[in-house]
Design an enzyme around this catalytic site. Sequence first.
Site, PDB file in Angstrom:
ATOM      1  N   ASP A  71       3.666   2.276   4.964  1.00  0.00           N
ATOM      2  CA  ASP A  71       3.182   1.298   6.076  1.00  0.00           C
ATOM      3  C   ASP A  71       3.954   1.432   7.220  1.00  0.00           C
ATOM      4  OD1 ASP A  71       0.941  -0.011   4.809  1.00  0.00           O
ATOM      5  OD2 ASP A  71       2.202  -0.660   3.381  1.00  0.00           O
ATOM      6  N   HIS A 120      -2.695   1.355 -15.718  1.00  0.00           N
ATOM      7  CA  HIS A 120      -1.241   1.450 -14.875  1.00  0.00           C
ATOM      8  C   HIS A 120      -0.695   0.135 -14.665  1.00  0.00           C
ATOM      9  CE1 HIS A 120       1.630   3.492 -12.426  1.00  0.00           C
ATOM     10  NE2 HIS A 120       1.641   2.461 -11.553  1.00  0.00           N
ATOM     11  N   GLU A 147       4.863   1.303 -13.782  1.00  0.00           N
ATOM     12  CA  GLU A 147       5.560   1.677 -12.557  1.00  0.00           C
ATOM     13  C   GLU A 147       6.795   0.843 -12.308  1.00  0.00           C
ATOM     14  OE1 GLU A 147       3.304   1.682  -8.911  1.00  0.00           O
ATOM     15  OE2 GLU A 147       4.603   0.119  -8.056  1.00  0.00           O
ATOM     16  N   SER A 194       0.177   4.112 -18.119  1.00  0.00           N
ATOM     17  CA  SER A 194       1.720   4.405 -17.306  1.00  0.00           C
ATOM     18  C   SER A 194       2.301   3.058 -16.831  1.00  0.00           C
ATOM     19  CB  SER A 194       0.919   5.345 -16.332  1.00  0.00           C
ATOM     20  OG  SER A 194      -0.107   4.660 -15.478  1.00  0.00           O
ATOM     21  N   PHE A 210       2.271 -11.994  -2.040  1.00  0.00           N
ATOM     22  CA  PHE A 210       2.136 -10.464  -1.887  1.00  0.00           C
ATOM     23  C   PHE A 210       0.831  -9.836  -1.823  1.00  0.00           C
ATOM     24  CE2 PHE A 210       2.835  -6.096  -4.207  1.00  0.00           C
ATOM     25  CZ  PHE A 210       3.789  -5.778  -3.116  1.00  0.00           C
TER      26      PHE A 210
END
Length: 321
Positions: free
Chosen positions: A140, A298, A48, A46, A248
């Site tokens: 968040d 993913h 994103e 998959s 990140f």
Amino acid sequence: MNHATPNLATPNLTTPGLATLERWLTGPRFAGLPARGTGHPAPALSFEFFPPRTEALETQLWSCIRRLEPLRPRFVSVTYGAGGSTQARTHATVARMVGETSLVPAAHLTCVGATREEVDDVARGYWAAGVRHIVALRGDAAPGTTYAPHPGGYAYAADLVAGLRRVADFEISVAAYPETHPAAASAEDDLDSLKRKLDAGATRAITQYFFDSGVFLRFLDRCLAAGITAPVVPGIMPVSNFAQAARFSAMCGTTVPDWLGHLFEGLDNDPETRRMVGAFQAAELVRLLQANGIDEFHFYTLNRPDLTYAIAHILGVRAAA
Ligand SMILES: Cc1cc2nc3c(=O)[nH]c(=O)nc-3n(C[C@H](O)[C@H](O)[C@H](O)COP(=O)(O)OP(=O)(O)OC[C@H]3O[C@@H](n4cnc5c(N)ncnc54)[C@H](O)[C@@H]3O)c2cc1C
């Protein structure tokens, strides 16, 4: 040809004078990495994406989608900007996917800072647009603030999953954290939270990205020990910009091993080599996982297809003719 069976006993590598050849002949054998036709079918994938902010980014996103579409992913997901800031763009992107591609889109949806009615309305909008899969998240708090549930909202992702099940018959995926969510009271509490999300009706967990295969495999062991039987799909983030990935990772609690820094050392002004190194690193990670039986991945594409396409190819995935 009659090959002598290698001695699988662990050699004493501290033996003085044990030569390389002797170590090789008497040492432990690693299983070969999976190859086609050896009982490792191509894994399910998959991808994103994030919703584009500008026309130029929209063009980039759609060229990325078109490049990856022939790999026939199980589904593709589109993120929901912090606090729902991309609500309209996420909706527009998944609706276009429904109308113009053969892909199965999954829309991310967060519940932070919104009432239940507002969140349910967004979910109904997705359903009306033909979207049948939601990645249900808490989201968040704004930077510099601590998370507090909205008084009229879903407090945690497990509550959102339960709410979505009342809205429509969505397929629901949720987030999991091999290195524990940064705000969790403990690793056990975080695992309980994952279990609650699955018990509330989610069918799959997608993990935060990680760089060390052992981190994921140990987490899987803990999930199994906690009675989790739903698929826990590793989230893979191919790195081409190390500085950005390190920033990140610090925010989302992913450990950046020293060896990863060394791999990218001296490449700040060499994006081409960085991309090749990133492909190598991610390919090694997924192949190790594949060798351990993981058959679903993913990819966090960051709307760039090249690394994901190459790594999918290495995993044995081929484009539809
Ligand atoms: C695959 C993936 C996709 C993501 N996509 C997006 C996106 O599109 N948009 C976005 O804004 N963010 C996204 N995120 C980030 C996510 O929103 C944050 O990590 C957020 O901080 C937690 O979301 P969650 O759904 O995991 O929350 P939850 O599962 O609700 O957990 C959040 C924290 O609360 C704790 N907790 C859970 N239940 C309780 C309870 N009853 N009492 C006390 N504590 C509890 C958990 O242990 C955890 O520490 C994504 C993350 C992942 C891994």
